[in-house]
Design a protein around this motif. Structure first.
Motif, PDB file in Angstrom:
ATOM      1  N   SER A  14      46.493  44.035  45.467  1.00 10.71           N
ATOM      2  CA  SER A  14      45.128  43.549  45.644  1.00 10.71           C
ATOM      3  C   SER A  14      44.845  43.236  47.109  1.00 10.71           C
ATOM      4  O   SER A  14      45.630  42.543  47.771  1.00 10.71           O
ATOM      5  CB  SER A  14      44.909  42.290  44.799  1.00 10.71           C
ATOM      6  OG  SER A  14      45.037  42.574  43.430  1.00 10.71           O
ATOM      7  N   SER A  15      43.742  43.763  47.602  1.00  7.45           N
ATOM      8  CA  SER A  15      43.226  43.661  48.975  1.00  7.45           C
ATOM      9  C   SER A  15      43.907  44.627  49.932  1.00  7.45           C
ATOM     10  O   SER A  15      43.536  44.681  51.112  1.00  7.45           O
ATOM     11  CB  SER A  15      43.298  42.232  49.525  1.00  7.45           C
ATOM     12  OG  SER A  15      44.605  41.866  49.920  1.00  7.45           O
ATOM     13  N   GLN A  43      47.127  32.776  41.937  1.00  5.26           N
ATOM     14  CA  GLN A  43      48.508  32.314  42.069  1.00  5.26           C
ATOM     15  C   GLN A  43      49.111  32.493  43.460  1.00  5.26           C
ATOM     16  O   GLN A  43      49.906  31.657  43.885  1.00  5.26           O
ATOM     17  CB  GLN A  43      49.385  33.045  41.042  1.00  5.26           C
ATOM     18  CG  GLN A  43      48.977  32.795  39.607  1.00  5.26           C
ATOM     19  CD  GLN A  43      49.863  33.518  38.611  1.00  5.26           C
ATOM     20  OE1 GLN A  43      50.860  34.148  38.972  1.00  5.26           O
ATOM     21  NE2 GLN A  43      49.514  33.445  37.337  1.00  5.26           N
ATOM     22  N   ASN A  44      48.764  33.572  44.145  1.00  4.28           N
ATOM     23  CA  ASN A  44      49.403  33.864  45.437  1.00  4.28           C
ATOM     24  C   ASN A  44      48.402  34.344  46.486  1.00  4.28           C
ATOM     25  O   ASN A  44      48.540  35.439  47.031  1.00  4.28           O
ATOM     26  CB  ASN A  44      50.500  34.935  45.250  1.00  4.28           C
ATOM     27  CG  ASN A  44      51.582  34.492  44.302  1.00  4.28           C
ATOM     28  OD1 ASN A  44      52.292  33.522  44.546  1.00  4.28           O
ATOM     29  ND2 ASN A  44      51.708  35.212  43.187  1.00  4.28           N
ATOM     30  N   PRO A  45      47.382  33.550  46.789  1.00  9.76           N
ATOM     31  CA  PRO A  45      46.385  34.016  47.771  1.00  9.76           C
ATOM     32  C   PRO A  45      46.991  34.288  49.143  1.00  9.76           C
ATOM     33  O   PRO A  45      46.441  35.101  49.900  1.00  9.76           O
ATOM     34  CB  PRO A  45      45.376  32.866  47.818  1.00  9.76           C
ATOM     35  CG  PRO A  45      46.118  31.671  47.307  1.00  9.76           C
ATOM     36  CD  PRO A  45      47.068  32.203  46.287  1.00  9.76           C
ATOM     37  N   GLY A  52      44.703  35.762  53.688  1.00  9.51           N
ATOM     38  CA  GLY A  52      44.953  34.634  52.808  1.00  9.51           C
ATOM     39  C   GLY A  52      43.979  34.525  51.655  1.00  9.51           C
ATOM     40  O   GLY A  52      43.796  33.450  51.076  1.00  9.51           O
ATOM     41  N   GLY A  53      43.330  35.637  51.322  1.00  9.43           N
ATOM     42  CA  GLY A  53      42.387  35.649  50.211  1.00  9.43           C
ATOM     43  C   GLY A  53      40.977  35.240  50.578  1.00  9.43           C
ATOM     44  O   GLY A  53      40.091  35.231  49.717  1.00  9.43           O
ATOM     45  N   LYS A  54      40.732  34.913  51.842  1.00 12.41           N
ATOM     46  CA  LYS A  54      39.397  34.466  52.256  1.00 12.41           C
ATOM     47  C   LYS A  54      38.372  35.601  52.113  1.00 12.41           C
ATOM     48  O   LYS A  54      38.610  36.724  52.548  1.00 12.41           O
ATOM     49  CB  LYS A  54      39.422  33.981  53.698  1.00 12.41           C
ATOM     50  CG  LYS A  54      40.261  32.721  53.899  1.00 12.41           C
ATOM     51  CD  LYS A  54      40.263  32.299  55.361  1.00 12.41           C
ATOM     52  CE  LYS A  54      41.103  31.038  55.568  1.00 12.41           C
ATOM     53  NZ  LYS A  54      41.158  30.631  56.977  1.00 12.41           N
ATOM     54  N   GLY A  55      37.249  35.283  51.505  1.00 10.13           N
ATOM     55  CA  GLY A  55      36.177  36.258  51.343  1.00 10.13           C
ATOM     56  C   GLY A  55      36.389  37.238  50.197  1.00 10.13           C
ATOM     57  O   GLY A  55      35.559  38.132  49.994  1.00 10.13           O
TER      58      GLY A  55
END
Length: 239
Positions: free
Chosen positions: A19-20, A133-135, A141-144
């Protein structure tokens, strides 16, 4: 077609397109159509892919799958993810490389056939596990990032381009059978999205679901969450 589908599943499953980081899959998938002059492709918002094959019959059908995998390996993941296939089973990162294999092999096998136009939509960020669970393992870091953002972006792209498929069909794995074999048919997105369907949408959805049931009577009719909810809510059209 099965051999092509299994090959695509295997090669896609080995690529760490978590993911991402879905763009890691792009070169391989684009290579599949590099010598197919009838098929056009486009990258939408950096990490989503669209493939288009003009048809020889009226109509437009969209097949969708998601590109991202859950990262079960942490930051120290292998360059090639483990995969094993026997005559009885396939083991590896199959969610959602199965969907990728089915949609892309259908696209390739449709070249030159008497079929409606075909749109394949491959989305980012369908999985929510990484965000929950793991950004720290995700980009920035999962931002946005948001769960389902790829399907929403592809829906926005279709609206902007004036593309309205006659049907949008999402292919995904499901936890519904709890490890046992089975095929599920999800429809009626409004039961979960709480949107208000038109009667035309209800009728068209029922017609499409009945067609699937006639073709594959072993389907279990149910409902659950995946990208089909976002396509249904955003496009306000049967999925």
């Amino acid at each position: 077609m099965l051999d092509i589908c299994l090959e695509i599943i295997e090669k896609s499953a080995k690529i760490p397109s978590f993911s991402s980081f879905e763009e890691r899959l792009h070169p391989y998938l684009i290579s599949l159509v590099s010598h197919k002059t009838d098929i056009r492709y486009k990258v939408v918002d950096e990490r989503n892919l669209v493939f288009y094959l003009p048809g020889k019959k009226p109509g437009l059908v969209a097949l969708t799958a998601h590109l991202d995998k859950i990262n079960h390996f942490g930051s120290d993941y292998p360059a090639e993810l483990p995969f094993e296939m026997t005559d009885k089973e396939i083991c590896g990162q199959l969610d959602n490389t199965v969907g990728i294999g089915i949609t892309m092999s259908t696209l390739l096998e449709s070249v030159g056939k008497e079929r409606p136009s075909l749109l394949v939509l491959l989305s980012e960020m369908e999985e929510s596990t990484g965000l929950k669970q793991n950004p720290h393992l995700l980009r920035n870091g999962g931002k946005g990032l948001q769960h389902g953002m790829g399907a929403k972006r592809l829906s926005s792209w279709m609206k902007q381009e004036g593309v309205q498929p006659d049907a949008i069909i999402t292919i995904d794995t499901t936890p519904l059978f709890k490890g046992k074999s089975g095929l599920a048919l999800y429809g009626r997105h409004w039961e979960i999205t709480k949107t208000e369907p038109s009667q035309a949408e209800i009728d068209a959805t029922e017609k499409l679901m009945n067609t699937f049931m006639e073709l594959v009577p072993i389907f279990t009719v149910a409902n659950n969450t995946n990208d089909y909810l976002h396509y249904g809510a955003e496009m306000n059209f049967p999925t």
